[in-house]
Each structure stands twice: as structure tokens, then as C-alpha cells.
Write a protein that holds these residues in place. Structure first.
Motif, mmCIF file in Angstrom:
data_model
loop_
_atom_site.group_PDB
_atom_site.id
_atom_site.type_symbol
_atom_site.label_atom_id
_atom_site.label_comp_id
_atom_site.label_asym_id
_atom_site.label_seq_id
_atom_site.Cartn_x
_atom_site.Cartn_y
_atom_site.Cartn_z
ATOM 1 N N VAL A 294 0.845 -1.201 0.000
ATOM 2 C CA VAL A 294 0.000 0.000 0.000
ATOM 3 C C VAL A 294 0.879 1.250 0.000
ATOM 4 O O VAL A 294 0.655 2.198 -0.765
ATOM 5 C CB VAL A 294 -0.943 0.007 1.220
ATOM 6 C CG1 VAL A 294 -1.665 1.351 1.327
ATOM 7 C CG2 VAL A 294 -1.955 -1.122 1.112
ATOM 8 N N MET A 295 1.903 1.241 0.845
ATOM 9 C CA MET A 295 2.775 2.405 0.950
ATOM 10 C C MET A 295 3.577 2.621 -0.333
ATOM 11 O O MET A 295 3.703 3.749 -0.831
ATOM 12 C CB MET A 295 3.730 2.222 2.137
ATOM 13 C CG MET A 295 4.524 3.458 2.502
ATOM 14 S SD MET A 295 3.494 4.827 3.083
ATOM 15 C CE MET A 295 2.789 4.109 4.577
ATOM 16 N N GLY A 296 4.118 1.533 -0.886
ATOM 17 C CA GLY A 296 4.998 1.666 -2.040
ATOM 18 C C GLY A 296 4.282 1.782 -3.368
ATOM 19 O O GLY A 296 4.658 2.606 -4.212
ATOM 20 N N ASP A 297 3.238 0.965 -3.578
ATOM 21 C CA ASP A 297 2.579 0.937 -4.881
ATOM 22 C C ASP A 297 1.403 1.896 -4.976
ATOM 23 O O ASP A 297 1.167 2.487 -6.031
ATOM 24 C CB ASP A 297 2.096 -0.482 -5.198
ATOM 25 C CG ASP A 297 3.244 -1.416 -5.562
ATOM 26 O OD1 ASP A 297 4.406 -0.997 -5.424
ATOM 27 O OD2 ASP A 297 2.977 -2.558 -5.970
ATOM 28 N N SER A 298 0.643 2.041 -3.905
ATOM 29 C CA SER A 298 -0.511 2.944 -3.952
ATOM 30 C C SER A 298 -0.110 4.396 -3.719
ATOM 31 O O SER A 298 -0.639 5.305 -4.358
ATOM 32 C CB SER A 298 -1.558 2.529 -2.911
ATOM 33 O OG SER A 298 -2.109 1.266 -3.219
ATOM 34 N N HIS A 299 0.840 4.612 -2.785
ATOM 35 C CA HIS A 299 1.221 5.983 -2.427
ATOM 36 C C HIS A 299 2.557 6.418 -3.026
ATOM 37 O O HIS A 299 2.898 7.598 -2.962
ATOM 38 C CB HIS A 299 1.282 6.128 -0.902
ATOM 39 C CG HIS A 299 -0.011 5.821 -0.213
ATOM 40 N ND1 HIS A 299 -1.215 6.367 -0.602
ATOM 41 C CD2 HIS A 299 -0.306 5.013 0.838
ATOM 42 C CE1 HIS A 299 -2.191 5.917 0.180
ATOM 43 N NE2 HIS A 299 -1.665 5.086 1.051
ATOM 44 N N GLY A 300 3.314 5.474 -3.583
ATOM 45 C CA GLY A 300 4.590 5.828 -4.193
ATOM 46 C C GLY A 300 5.678 6.198 -3.207
ATOM 47 O O GLY A 300 6.673 6.819 -3.581
ATOM 48 N N LYS A 301 5.533 5.799 -1.943
ATOM 49 C CA LYS A 301 6.532 6.127 -0.919
ATOM 50 C C LYS A 301 7.477 4.934 -0.763
ATOM 51 O O LYS A 301 7.368 4.124 0.156
ATOM 52 C CB LYS A 301 5.837 6.478 0.397
ATOM 53 C CG LYS A 301 4.971 7.725 0.282
ATOM 54 C CD LYS A 301 4.318 8.100 1.608
ATOM 55 C CE LYS A 301 3.491 9.375 1.471
ATOM 56 N NZ LYS A 301 2.822 9.761 2.739
ATOM 57 N N HIS A 302 8.432 4.842 -1.700
ATOM 58 C CA HIS A 302 9.294 3.673 -1.787
ATOM 59 C C HIS A 302 10.185 3.509 -0.557
ATOM 60 O O HIS A 302 10.363 2.394 -0.055
ATOM 61 C CB HIS A 302 10.180 3.757 -3.032
ATOM 62 C CG HIS A 302 9.476 4.263 -4.241
ATOM 63 N ND1 HIS A 302 8.240 3.786 -4.633
ATOM 64 C CD2 HIS A 302 9.825 5.210 -5.149
ATOM 65 C CE1 HIS A 302 7.861 4.413 -5.739
ATOM 66 N NE2 HIS A 302 8.804 5.282 -6.061
ATOM 67 N N VAL A 303 10.742 4.605 -0.090
ATOM 68 C CA VAL A 303 11.674 4.527 1.037
ATOM 69 C C VAL A 303 10.953 4.068 2.297
ATOM 70 O O VAL A 303 11.441 3.195 3.029
ATOM 71 C CB VAL A 303 12.362 5.886 1.267
ATOM 72 C CG1 VAL A 303 13.218 5.841 2.528
ATOM 73 C CG2 VAL A 303 13.229 6.251 0.061
ATOM 74 N N ARG A 304 9.784 4.631 2.552
ATOM 75 C CA ARG A 304 9.032 4.232 3.746
ATOM 76 C C ARG A 304 8.604 2.770 3.649
ATOM 77 O O ARG A 304 8.671 2.028 4.638
ATOM 78 C CB ARG A 304 7.811 5.138 3.918
ATOM 79 C CG ARG A 304 6.963 4.800 5.142
ATOM 80 C CD ARG A 304 7.766 4.894 6.425
ATOM 81 N NE ARG A 304 7.016 4.424 7.579
ATOM 82 C CZ ARG A 304 7.538 3.702 8.555
ATOM 83 N NH1 ARG A 304 8.822 3.351 8.517
ATOM 84 N NH2 ARG A 304 6.804 3.322 9.581
ATOM 85 N N ALA A 305 8.180 2.343 2.473
ATOM 86 C CA ALA A 305 7.796 0.941 2.292
ATOM 87 C C ALA A 305 8.984 0.022 2.559
ATOM 88 O O ALA A 305 8.842 -1.036 3.184
ATOM 89 C CB ALA A 305 7.267 0.726 0.880
ATOM 90 N N ALA A 306 10.162 0.429 2.100
ATOM 91 C CA ALA A 306 11.366 -0.376 2.329
ATOM 92 C C ALA A 306 11.698 -0.457 3.815
ATOM 93 O O ALA A 306 12.099 -1.520 4.315
ATOM 94 C CB ALA A 306 12.538 0.223 1.555
ATOM 95 N N GLN A 307 11.532 0.637 4.525
ATOM 96 C CA GLN A 307 11.799 0.637 5.965
ATOM 97 C C GLN A 307 10.863 -0.326 6.695
ATOM 98 O O GLN A 307 11.286 -1.075 7.584
ATOM 99 C CB GLN A 307 11.645 2.053 6.520
ATOM 100 C CG GLN A 307 12.720 3.020 6.059
ATOM 101 C CD GLN A 307 12.403 4.468 6.428
ATOM 102 O OE1 GLN A 307 11.250 4.812 6.719
ATOM 103 N NE2 GLN A 307 13.417 5.315 6.410
ATOM 104 N N ILE A 308 9.598 -0.300 6.317
ATOM 105 C CA ILE A 308 8.613 -1.204 6.923
ATOM 106 C C ILE A 308 9.009 -2.657 6.671
ATOM 107 O O ILE A 308 8.984 -3.505 7.573
ATOM 108 C CB ILE A 308 7.210 -0.925 6.351
ATOM 109 C CG1 ILE A 308 6.698 0.440 6.826
ATOM 110 C CG2 ILE A 308 6.232 -2.030 6.730
ATOM 111 C CD1 ILE A 308 5.427 0.893 6.133
#
Length: 240
Positions: A151-165
Motif C-alpha cells: 500500500v505504501m509503495g505501490d498505492s502511495h509511491g513512498k518507496h523509502v518508507r515501504a522499504a523501511q517497513i
């Protein structure tokens, strides 16, 4: 009234650039003009997208988006991917343009979806029209976190935050998650690293995924994920 048709009209820097990109994906140009304003219509079967050119437009700043509902996201993804591989020799997974892989979206009733980010920076969100019935299976903690990261990486485009999670979950569950769960998570982690222009992290995730012990049955079931690793590997190869 029935049979209404809605056509997205999206901005771009160059209509010719859009024609080249979408032709690669199997679209045909059905209308084209440069005056008084640049405008192009593109169609692939029942899917139609129209674009207008804007001088000085920056795709990185685009808010253009639309949702496309399809019967089978996997089939359309593979068709688009084949076009990319034919033209570029690989799947475009980083920068603009790029394409994500079909994954369940926790924020959309768990239906499968993927996104095409075109040269205009428009997010064409391809979603399944209905959830695909699946057998009930136990979901581990790592898989649950993976769904959040998607959701964070693909829907919102927040790659760095998704990676941290995902990094925190991979570390937390390294001794308890199954090899199959870890493979799914590491494949996505590698994709996130590519989007963040971090080839070292992508290579690390790829190596860890390749080292996981999988049975023949698991390899068959996870064929799509293993194909995603091949795409990451292709993206990491130096340009000829």
C-alpha cells in the motif's frame, strides 16, 4: 441510461512520447493533432486513454491518474511486460516510465492491482474488477506487513518508507517466516530498492531471495515471484 463511456484526458510533455510508449504496450493511435493544441487518442481493445500536450510540463510533478477495471490483471500485465521486454529487453521497474507488478491491495479489498506510470508521470492504476476466489490460507506476520508495504509503495509511491517497513519485518521474522513468505517479501524489497535507485540494496535482496530453499511445489506456486526476481536481475545488469 446505459452504455455511457468515460475517457480519461491526461497531461503529458509530448504526445509523440506517449504514442511511442503506449504503442509498445499494444495500443493503437486513433486520433492525433498538433494544432491548435497537441492531442492524441490511444486505444487497446476497450481501453482508451487520451492525452494533451503541455509545454514545460514536468512528469515528476504530475497528479494525473485514473483507475482501469479489468477481468484479469495478470493477463494484461504479462501483455504489457512482453511489449517492454521486446523494446527494452527488460521490464521497466524504475524511474519514469515504469510498471509495478500485480499484487493484492490491502486498501482496495485485497483485489489484485498494478500500476503503469507513463512518460507523462500519469499513474494508470489497473485493478481487478472483482476479487479472485482463493483457498483460505494462514497469513503470517511477514505477509501481513508485506501487504502494508505494498500500500505504501505501490498505492502511495513512498518507496523509502515501504522499504523501511519491510526491512524491519524481514529482520523480525527471519527465524519464523516460511521460505515462501520471505521470497515474496524479498522480491518486493528488491523492486523498492530499484525504484529508490539503490542497486546495492536490490542486489542484496536478490541474493537473499535466491538463497532460500524452496520445494518444487513452492517454485511452481511462486513462479510469478521468481519471474519478478529475473526482472530485478535484468534491471541490475549494466547497459550494453
Amino acid at each position: 441510461m446505459a452504455n455511457e463511456i468515460t475517457v480519461p484526458l491526461l497531461p503529458c510533455r509530448s504526445i509523440d512520447e506517449m504514442v511511442g510508449f503506449y504503442t509498445m504496450l499494444g495500443f493503437a493511435r486513433t486520433y492525433y493533432q498538433t494544432r491548435p493544441n497537441p492531442y492524441v487518442s490511444l486505444r487497446r481493445e476497450d481501453l482508451r486513454l487520451d492525452f494533451f500536450g503541455m509545454p514545460g510540463f514536468d512528469p515528476e510533478e504530475s497528479y494525473g491518474t485514473c483507475v482501469v477495471l479489468v477481468p484479469d490483471t495478470g493477463e494484461l500485465f504479462e501483455a504489457f511486460a512482453a511489449g517492454m521486454r521486446r523494446v527494452h529487453g527488460k521490464l521497466l521497474v524504475t524511474g519514469i516510465p515504469r510498471m509495478t507488478r500485480p499484487r493484492k491491495r490491502k486498501n482496495a479489498d485485497n483485489v489484485s492491482g498494478f500500476t503503469v506510470i507513463d512518460p507523462g508521470g500519469n499513474w494508470i492504476r489497473i485493478m481487478a474488477a472483482a476479487p479472485v476466489p482463493e483457498e483460505e490460507t494462514a497469513t503470517g506476520k511477514l505477509t501481513t506487513t508485506l501487504h502494508r508495504a505494498v500500500v505504501m509503495g505501490d498505492s502511495h509511491g513512498k518507496h523509502v518508507r515501504a522499504a523501511q517497513i519491510l526491512d524491519a519485518a524481514l529482520d523480525r521474522d527471519r527465524d519464523t517466516a516460511t521460505a515462501a513468505e520471505q521470497l515474496e517479501a524479498l522480491a518486493y524489497r528488491a523492486e523498492l530498492a530499484l525504484r529508490a535507485e539503490d542497486p546495492a540494496a536490490a542486489g542484496d535482496a536478490l541474493a537473499r531471495a535466491r538463497a532460500l530453499p524452496l520445494s518444487g511445489a513452492e517454485r511452481d506456486r511462486l513462479a510469478g515471484t521468481l519471474a519478478a526476481l529475473d526482472d530485478v536481475e535484468a534491471a541490475l545488469r549494466p547497459a550494453p
